[in-house]
Each structure stands twice: as structure tokens, then as C-alpha cells.
Design an enzyme around this catalytic site. Structure first.
Site, PDB file in Angstrom:
ATOM      1  CB  SER A   1     103.906  91.648 121.895  1.00  0.00           C
ATOM      2  OG  SER A   1     104.223  91.888 120.541  1.00  0.00           O
TER       3      SER A   1
ATOM      4  CE  LYS B   1     108.542  91.335 120.337  1.00  0.00           C
ATOM      5  NZ  LYS B   1     107.297  91.074 121.104  1.00  0.00           N
TER       6      LYS B   1
END
Length: 267
Positions: free
Chosen positions: A79, A150
């Protein structure tokens, strides 16, 4: 007689026929071995008790370092590609936000997603948790199911919109040139227009088409916002594999974004 005794102690090459010399030599060797054993001399194994104490002290030091200063994390998914790759061991700076300065736009962070990305009451098997945490100290285990990595896109008060006519994310009305994005995907296939509450963060992965992030929780309680106090730390280094040893490069993508006005940005 005294002269012969002194000579025997110095001369270790006495022949077997010389009973006194052989016995004297063995006696001297035993005496020297005994002295070196007691003093931990060269060529002798370290006593088990000492080795155990040193090992325990090292383990305590590593645990304290991991808990308070720098913690290794293993990257389990794609990701955050290309910035972080599957199997990377990153070092998270847990002191980065101990001052009044919180996470900034563009920072890559590790956070606990309990209550924002996963149910707050989500628990792990106690035995498995202990084993995983022990291995995770050395970056040998994947993070807990509630831990995520993230990039911060919006901080408290920011208005984050996707997408403008050029298919770019806008923050406080300014389009962001996200050069760190994976080349296979757009900034987002999901349209959104949100204002980040104070004390919260809007976060997204760099591989947008393969990242479950704030966008996936828009319609849920909390709206995909991550509380600042759930941030574990900032990813500052890639420690493994050897070929990827490096500090994580900072981005200037948000350098032209103005601070949100008091009370937050409005449409």
C-alpha cells in the site's frame, strides 16, 4: 635443590624421564589455568552467569529503546509502494512528535487504527500477542492488525478535496504534485471533499489503488480520521534489506499549501 626447582618452573620442555620436572610443569600449568579461570583470562569461556547477566541487560536495553525511542516495523503490504516495499524493515522515530509539533503533511507515520480503521474492541490472542511483540522488537514479525503505515495528507483544519480538473488532490485550495505516488494509479478513484477536525489526520497510502486508508472509512463513525494521539511515530529510516538502507526522503509536495484559517477551511 632450590636452583633446580626454580628451573623446573621456568622450563616447560622437561622430558618425561624427569619425574620431578614433569610434575612441576603440570603443577605450574594447573596453577596458571586456575588463575586465568578466576580472572576470566584470555582463551577461556565467559562464565555462564556473567553471559546471562550481559544478555539480560542487552535485552532490557533493546526493549526500552524499542518502547520509548526507535521501534522496528515490518511492512506487510504494497500500500505504500514505491516508497516502502513489502518486507522492508523500517525504523519508527517515537520521539518525533513528543514536542508540541505534531505530524505534518507529507510525513509517513505508523499509527494504531483501533477505533478509526478497525473496531475499537478488536483483540489479539494473548499468547500470539506476546510472541509477536517479542519478534516485532527486532523487526522479525508483521505489525499487529491494528497498526498501519500511511502518509499524512491533511492535518487539523485542512480541507482535502479530490480531485481537481488535473486529477490532483487539493489541500486548502492548492493542488498537490504528489511525485511519490505509485505510477500505476491515479491520486484517487474515489471522490471526496472533507474538512479534517482538529486533533485528527487524513491519511492515504502512496499506492492509491491498493491502499485501504481514510477514503475507505468515510461513511463510518470517525469518517476515516486518525486521532493524533494514536500515532506511534514517524518512519525515518529503512533498515532492511541492506540494499535499501537509507533515510526516508522528505517531500516538498505540500510546501505551497497554506495553513487552514482559524476554525478550519470551508468550501
Amino acid at each position: 635443590m632450590d636452583t633446580q626447582a626454580q628451573h623446573t618452573e621456568r622450563d616447560h620442555s622437561s622430558t618425561p624421564e624427569d619425574g620431578a620436572g614433569e610434575e612441576g610443569s603440570r603443577s605450574v600449568r594447573r596453577s596458571r589455568t586456575s588463575r586465568f579461570s578466576l580472572r576470566g583470562g584470555r582463551g577461556r569461556a565467559m562464565p555462564l552467569r556473567t553471559a546471562g547477566l550481559i544478555g539480560a541487560a542487552c535485552a532490557v536495553f533493546v526493549l526500552l529503546l524499542s518502547h520509548f525511542v526507535i521501534q522496528p516495523f515490518q511492512i506487510p503490504s504494497s500500500s505504500m509502494e514505491p516508497t516502502l516495499q513489502v518486507g522492508d524493515r523500517v525504523l519508527v522515530n517515537k520521539l518525533a512528535y513528543r514536542s508540541d509539533a505534531g505530524p505534518r503533511r507529507g510525513d509517513v507515520i505508523v499509527f494504531d487504527g483501533a477505533g478509526s480503521f478497525v473496531p475499537e474492541d478488536m483483540t489479539e490472542n494473548p499468547v500470539g500477542s506476546v510472541v509477536r511483540e517479542g519478534l516485532a522488537v527486532f523487526g522479525l514479525a508483521e505489525p499487529a492488525e491494528t497498526d498501519f503505515v500511511k502518509r499524512v495528507i491533511g492535518v487539523g483544519g485542512d480541507r482535502v478535496v479530490c480531485c481537481d480538473e488535473g486529477r490532483r488532490v487539493e489541500v486548502n485550495g492548492v493542488p498537490v504534485a504528489e511525485t511519490y505516488l505509485h505510477p500505476d494509479g491515479a491520486p484517487s478513484e474515489v471522490a471526496f471533499d472533507i474538512v479534517v477536525p482538529e486533533g485528527k489526520l487524513w491519511v492515504m497510502g502512496d499506492h492509491r489503488s491498493n491502499s485501504r486508508d481514510s477514503r475507505d472509512h468515510l461513511g463510518r463513525p470517525g469518517g476515516g480520521m486518525v486521532p493524533v494521539d494514536m500515532v506511534v511515530g514517524r518512519v525515518d529510516w529503512i533498515g532492511w534489506p541492506v540494499g535499501r538502507w537509507s533515510g526516508l526522503q522528505t517531500t516538498d509536495a505540500f510546501s505551497g499549501v497554506p495553513d487552514a484559517p482559524p476554525g478550519g477551511a470551508h468550501g
